[in-house]
Design a protein around this motif. Sequence first.
Motif, mmCIF file in Angstrom:
data_model
loop_
_atom_site.group_PDB
_atom_site.id
_atom_site.type_symbol
_atom_site.label_atom_id
_atom_site.label_comp_id
_atom_site.label_asym_id
_atom_site.label_seq_id
_atom_site.Cartn_x
_atom_site.Cartn_y
_atom_site.Cartn_z
ATOM 1 N N GLU A 1 39.565 16.214 17.216
ATOM 2 C CA GLU A 1 40.878 16.283 17.856
ATOM 3 C C GLU A 1 41.209 14.962 18.545
ATOM 4 O O GLU A 1 42.365 14.552 18.581
ATOM 5 N N LYS A 2 40.213 14.308 19.086
ATOM 6 C CA LYS A 2 40.439 13.068 19.826
ATOM 7 C C LYS A 2 40.690 11.887 18.887
ATOM 8 O O LYS A 2 41.568 11.062 19.127
ATOM 9 N N VAL B 1 33.486 19.841 27.173
ATOM 10 C CA VAL B 1 33.226 19.581 25.754
ATOM 11 C C VAL B 1 34.426 18.857 25.168
ATOM 12 O O VAL B 1 35.573 19.274 25.355
ATOM 13 N N THR B 2 34.156 17.759 24.462
ATOM 14 C CA THR B 2 35.208 16.986 23.807
ATOM 15 C C THR B 2 35.029 17.108 22.302
ATOM 16 O O THR B 2 33.967 16.807 21.768
ATOM 17 N N ASN B 3 36.087 17.585 21.626
ATOM 18 C CA ASN B 3 36.072 17.656 20.166
ATOM 19 C C ASN B 3 36.515 16.300 19.648
ATOM 20 O O ASN B 3 37.658 15.883 19.844
ATOM 21 N N SER C 1 31.586 17.947 18.155
ATOM 22 C CA SER C 1 31.955 18.046 19.566
ATOM 23 C C SER C 1 30.794 17.525 20.394
ATOM 24 O O SER C 1 29.630 17.710 20.033
ATOM 25 N N ASN D 1 34.980 15.159 11.800
ATOM 26 C CA ASN D 1 36.061 15.764 12.575
ATOM 27 C C ASN D 1 35.636 17.071 13.240
ATOM 28 O O ASN D 1 36.342 17.570 14.112
ATOM 29 N N ASN D 2 34.510 17.621 12.845
ATOM 30 C CA ASN D 2 34.029 18.873 13.437
ATOM 31 C C ASN D 2 32.923 18.656 14.462
ATOM 32 O O ASN D 2 32.249 19.606 14.848
#
Length: 73
Positions: free
Chosen positions: A65-66, A60-62, A52, A49-50
């Motif tokens: 979060e997605k 930048v896509t985390n 990116s 989950n951490n």
Amino acid sequence: MNDEKIQRINELYRKSKAEGLTEKEKQEQKLLRAEFIAAVKGNLRSQLNNISIQNQDGSVTNLGEKYGNKKAN
């Protein structure tokens, strides 16, 4: 999961190979193993989950979060 529980898992494993376990010890081993597996899965999920990634356009896509709110099978 603390070191004492991990040591107990190892003790029960060695005893099961050497002389066998009582029903109470088998149940304890089962519960400790389930707790260990849950801890490993939780740790891995936290790490994933951490993460990116940087897209080709520079954004930048985390991934946490997605995708992080989805349940594991």
